[in-house]
Design an enzyme around this catalytic site. Structure first.
Site, short mmCIF file in Angstrom:
data_model
loop_
_atom_site.label_atom_id
_atom_site.label_comp_id
_atom_site.label_asym_id
_atom_site.label_seq_id
_atom_site.Cartn_x
_atom_site.Cartn_y
_atom_site.Cartn_z
CD GLU A 20 44.58 -4.82 17.42
OE1 GLU A 20 43.79 -5.07 16.48
OE2 GLU A 20 44.19 -4.63 18.58
CG ASP A 29 35.72 -5.24 14.05
OD1 ASP A 29 34.51 -5.42 13.77
OD2 ASP A 29 36.08 -4.53 15.00
#
Length: 151
Positions: A20, A29
């Site tokens: 991550e 994102d």
């Protein structure tokens, strides 16, 4: 983290954290969802800021929540080998409990087919309808770990 605590918990934190990455300020994102820390999206607004310690605590809470959700839809989660279990916690954290519980990977685990479940988990490599290289790489690493659990 369930009965599989200690090193499995630390291994899940290390695996998820590595994939991550850590971002202390919220960003969008690859599909435009506001995200912060180690991939957290719940309640995140652009501009939110956290310390590393806050992100670490958030990751631990989130991993516990995702693991608990994963365990609820598995018939015998403690029968899954440790490394394979960590790979499925990582997958669940990334795709969400609902997606995991509806997945072929979960169905295969419930039939006792861990190898087949490891293979099915590789299918989660898309975001926004397109294949994402980072997800392909993450699933490959989780797959390797998952199969190591079978040795």
């Amino acid at each position: 983290m369930g009965r599989k605590t200690g090193t499995v918990g630390a291994a899940a934190i290390a695996l998820v954290g590595a994939w991550e990455g850590l971002r202390l300020t919220a960003y969008r994102d690859v599909v435009g969802v506001p995200t912060v820390c180690y991939g957290e999206t719940y309640g995140v607004k652009l501009g939110d800021k956290y310390t590393k310690a806050e992100c670490d605590a958030m990751l631990m809470r989130s991993l516990r929540k995702h693991e608990a959700g994963m365990r609820k839809c598995l018939k015998n989660p403690d029968a899954i080998p440790g490394k394979s279990y960590v790979a499925f916690v990582s997958l669940t954290y990334n795709i969400g409990v609902g997606a995991f519980c509806r997945s072929t990977a979960r169905k295969r685990l419930n039939r006792g087919d861990v190898r087949g479940a490891c293979n099915a988990a590789k299918w989660f490599n898309k975001a926004g309808g397109r294949t994402i290289k980072g997800l392909v790489n993450r699933r490959a690493a989780e797959h390797r770990l998952c199969l190591e659990g079978l040795k």
